[in-house]
Design a protein around this motif. Structure first.
Motif, short mmCIF file in Angstrom:
data_model
loop_
_atom_site.label_atom_id
_atom_site.label_comp_id
_atom_site.label_asym_id
_atom_site.label_seq_id
_atom_site.Cartn_x
_atom_site.Cartn_y
_atom_site.Cartn_z
N GLY A 196 12.58 -46.72 -16.60
CA GLY A 196 11.12 -46.94 -17.21
C GLY A 196 11.31 -47.45 -18.52
N SER A 197 10.15 -47.26 -19.02
CA SER A 197 10.32 -47.84 -20.56
C SER A 197 10.74 -46.81 -21.50
CB SER A 197 8.72 -48.13 -20.71
OG SER A 197 7.97 -46.61 -20.95
N GLY A 198 11.12 -47.06 -22.59
CA GLY A 198 11.45 -46.00 -23.67
C GLY A 198 12.34 -46.79 -24.73
N GLY A 199 12.01 -48.05 -24.97
CA GLY A 199 12.94 -48.84 -25.91
C GLY A 199 14.43 -48.63 -25.67
N ILE A 200 15.30 -48.41 -26.73
CA ILE A 200 16.76 -48.30 -26.50
C ILE A 200 17.10 -46.92 -25.64
CG2 ILE A 200 17.32 -49.53 -28.41
CD1 ILE A 200 18.27 -47.13 -29.71
N LYS A 201 16.06 -45.94 -25.63
CA LYS A 201 16.54 -44.89 -24.82
C LYS A 201 16.84 -45.26 -23.43
CE LYS A 201 12.64 -43.03 -25.84
NZ LYS A 201 12.04 -43.73 -26.62
N ALA A 202 15.96 -46.19 -23.01
CA ALA A 202 16.29 -46.76 -21.61
C ALA A 202 17.74 -47.17 -21.09
CB ALA A 202 15.46 -47.95 -21.10
N PHE A 203 18.60 -47.32 -22.16
CA PHE A 203 19.95 -47.63 -22.02
C PHE A 203 20.78 -46.39 -21.49
CE2 PHE A 203 19.23 -50.69 -25.48
CZ PHE A 203 18.41 -51.64 -24.56
N ALA A 204 20.07 -45.44 -21.45
CA ALA A 204 20.83 -44.06 -21.00
C ALA A 204 21.04 -43.89 -19.61
CB ALA A 204 19.98 -42.82 -21.41
N ALA A 205 20.28 -45.01 -18.92
CA ALA A 205 20.33 -45.07 -17.51
C ALA A 205 21.86 -45.91 -17.05
CB ALA A 205 19.30 -46.21 -16.81
N LEU A 206 22.56 -46.25 -17.81
CA LEU A 206 23.84 -46.95 -17.59
C LEU A 206 24.81 -45.86 -17.25
CD1 LEU A 206 24.60 -49.10 -20.60
CD2 LEU A 206 23.55 -49.89 -18.54
N ALA A 207 24.39 -44.74 -17.36
CA ALA A 207 25.28 -43.47 -16.78
C ALA A 207 25.02 -43.37 -15.41
CB ALA A 207 24.97 -42.17 -17.66
N LEU A 208 23.75 -43.75 -14.84
CA LEU A 208 23.61 -43.73 -13.48
C LEU A 208 24.25 -44.68 -12.92
CD1 LEU A 208 21.77 -42.86 -11.01
CD2 LEU A 208 19.94 -44.46 -11.80
N PHE A 209 24.18 -45.92 -13.43
CA PHE A 209 24.86 -47.15 -12.72
C PHE A 209 26.37 -46.94 -12.71
CE2 PHE A 209 20.71 -49.36 -14.06
CZ PHE A 209 20.76 -49.93 -12.87
N GLU A 210 26.76 -46.27 -13.58
CA GLU A 210 28.51 -45.91 -13.54
C GLU A 210 28.55 -44.98 -12.50
OE1 GLU A 210 31.51 -45.00 -17.11
OE2 GLU A 210 29.71 -43.51 -17.14
N PHE A 211 27.87 -43.81 -12.27
CA PHE A 211 27.96 -42.89 -11.31
C PHE A 211 27.91 -43.63 -9.87
CE2 PHE A 211 25.72 -40.20 -8.16
CZ PHE A 211 26.52 -39.16 -7.84
N LEU A 212 27.09 -44.58 -9.61
CA LEU A 212 26.61 -45.31 -8.54
C LEU A 212 27.73 -46.09 -8.18
CD1 LEU A 212 23.13 -46.19 -8.61
CD2 LEU A 212 23.87 -44.32 -7.44
N GLU A 213 28.35 -46.84 -9.16
CA GLU A 213 29.58 -47.61 -9.03
C GLU A 213 30.93 -46.75 -8.66
OE1 GLU A 213 30.47 -50.51 -12.17
OE2 GLU A 213 28.86 -51.47 -11.78
N ALA A 214 30.92 -45.56 -9.35
CA ALA A 214 32.11 -44.65 -9.05
C ALA A 214 32.07 -44.24 -7.53
CB ALA A 214 32.23 -43.52 -10.01
N ASN A 215 30.94 -44.14 -6.98
CA ASN A 215 30.85 -43.46 -5.53
C ASN A 215 30.38 -44.70 -4.50
OD1 ASN A 215 30.45 -40.42 -5.55
ND2 ASN A 215 29.76 -41.09 -7.49
N GLN A 216 30.64 -45.89 -5.12
CA GLN A 216 30.64 -47.09 -4.06
C GLN A 216 29.33 -47.22 -3.50
OE1 GLN A 216 34.06 -47.55 -1.54
NE2 GLN A 216 35.20 -46.40 -3.02
N ILE A 217 28.29 -46.76 -4.08
CA ILE A 217 26.82 -46.81 -3.70
C ILE A 217 25.93 -48.16 -3.98
CG2 ILE A 217 24.47 -45.56 -3.59
CD1 ILE A 217 25.92 -43.11 -4.42
N ALA A 218 25.94 -48.86 -3.08
CA ALA A 218 25.25 -50.21 -3.50
C ALA A 218 23.84 -50.00 -3.59
CB ALA A 218 25.47 -51.17 -2.14
N VAL A 219 23.13 -50.76 -4.63
CA VAL A 219 21.77 -50.62 -4.75
C VAL A 219 21.14 -51.79 -4.21
CG1 VAL A 219 20.24 -50.80 -6.86
CG2 VAL A 219 22.26 -49.55 -7.05
N ASP A 220 20.00 -51.86 -3.40
CA ASP A 220 19.55 -52.98 -2.75
C ASP A 220 18.31 -53.55 -3.61
OD1 ASP A 220 20.83 -52.82 0.04
OD2 ASP A 220 20.33 -50.75 -0.82
N PHE A 221 17.82 -52.74 -4.44
CA PHE A 221 16.45 -53.12 -5.45
C PHE A 221 16.54 -52.51 -6.65
CE2 PHE A 221 12.02 -52.27 -6.50
CZ PHE A 221 11.63 -53.52 -6.39
N MET A 222 15.96 -53.20 -7.75
CA MET A 222 15.81 -52.63 -8.91
C MET A 222 14.39 -52.99 -9.58
SD MET A 222 19.55 -53.02 -10.77
CE MET A 222 19.44 -54.76 -10.98
N ALA A 223 13.83 -51.97 -10.08
CA ALA A 223 12.66 -52.61 -10.93
C ALA A 223 12.77 -52.03 -12.52
CB ALA A 223 11.17 -51.98 -10.47
N GLY A 224 12.39 -52.75 -13.39
CA GLY A 224 12.38 -52.16 -14.84
C GLY A 224 11.25 -52.52 -15.45
#
Length: 295
Positions: free
Chosen positions: A20-48
């Motif tokens: 979601g929106s939030g200016g540079i606060k939205a970059f906190a979502a990088l922690a989520l992508f790091e977690f998904l990669e570490a667990n080999q969880i493929a993402v099929d779709f993204m919306a921003g």
């Protein structure tokens, strides 16, 4: 800390990530992508949306997570948000030499748009991987416009153009501004595209009840409150319509974080990690327990 275990399932769920929106606060979502990669969880779709649009677009463009952090740090420059368009001011007051039109805004944005083009070049939305859409708003009609093709740089600018500070941009005959005006957390896009497990990252900051002392404070307060209300409504509707599970990653900030505040990036990343920690089991369980809906 949870052990990272690849998700194994005969019926692999389609995974959607919404930032979601939030200016540079939205970059906190990088922690989520790091977690998904570490667990080999493929993402099929993204919306921003807004800052979330820049986050998913950079990830979809193929930047690694360390590269995204560096790109963001390099792009944040207070001078980009300090160039006032005085002709717009004169135009608002109908004074000589003024120039006000649908593409007008309080700030000049040539350097901001150049920064996005430096990051994305000529890349198009339809070339991002996984499939990615970007939420914007038509400044004339007030309706949401979801971009799924065209210039990534222009779409990211449009999605984060906080009108009236930042001027609209014309794309396909429409003047577009910040997607937060219409759908600050576009989770319905993931529902409508058939995602089974949806992880939605929302970003909130503490808003006190004191009377704003400046135009900027008033604008931030208004946008923050309306965004929170709109997010709650859309999330409730999405939960009612969705057939499986939506996991909400709710990242709270106890102070205002300005859109150009590069020094706040370590705090942003830390808050993302904090918010993610109690959600890890929920995300893994949603994936492991997935079963197709019976029709």
């Amino acid at each position: 800390m949870l052990e990272t275990v690849p998700i194994q399932s005969k019926m692999k769920p389609k995974v959607g990530v919404v930032v979601g929106s939030g200016g540079i606060k939205a970059f906190a979502a990088l922690a989520l992508f790091e977690f998904l990669e570490a667990n080999q969880i493929a993402v099929d779709f993204m919306a921003g949306c807004s800052g979330g649009a820049l986050t998913v677009a950079a990830y979809g463009a193929g930047y690694t997570l360390p590269q995204i952090r560096q790109v963001i740090a390099d792009a944040l420059n207070p001078k980009l948000f300090a160039q006032v368009d005085y002709r717009t001011f004169l135009g608002m007051a109908n004074l000589p030499f003024g120039d006000f039109h649908l593409g007008s805004g309080i700030l000049k944005t040539d350097q901001i748009r150049q920064a996005y083009h430096k990051i994305f070049g000529d890349l198009r939305i339809e070339d991002l991987h996984p499939t990615t859409v970007i939420q914007t708003t038509d400044v004339v009609t007030g309706e949401g416009v979801v971009l799924s093709q065209g210039s990534v740089a222009d779409a990211v600018y449009a999605s984060s153009a906080g009108f009236p500070l930042l001027p609209p941009i014309s794309i396909d005959g429409k003047w577009l501004v910040d997607g937060a005006f219409s759908s600050s957390l576009p989770v319905l896009e993931a529902v409508n595209r058939g995602m089974d497990v949806i992880i939605a990252a929302a970003f909130r900051q503490h808003l006190n009840d004191a009377t704003p002392k400046s135009f900027f404070e008033h604008t931030v307060s208004f946008m923050g409150r309306t965004t929170n209300i709109n997010e709650s409504r859309e999330l409730s509707l999405a939960i009612d319509l969705h057939h499986h599970e939506i996991v909400l990653l709710d990242v709270h900030f106890d102070r205002v974080v300005q859109m150009w505040e590069a020094d706040a990036l370590p705090l942003v990343f830390e808050m993302g990690q904090r918010a993610l920690e109690p959600k890890k089991r929920e995300i893994l369980a949603a994936l492991e327990n997935y079963a197709p809906a019976v029709r």
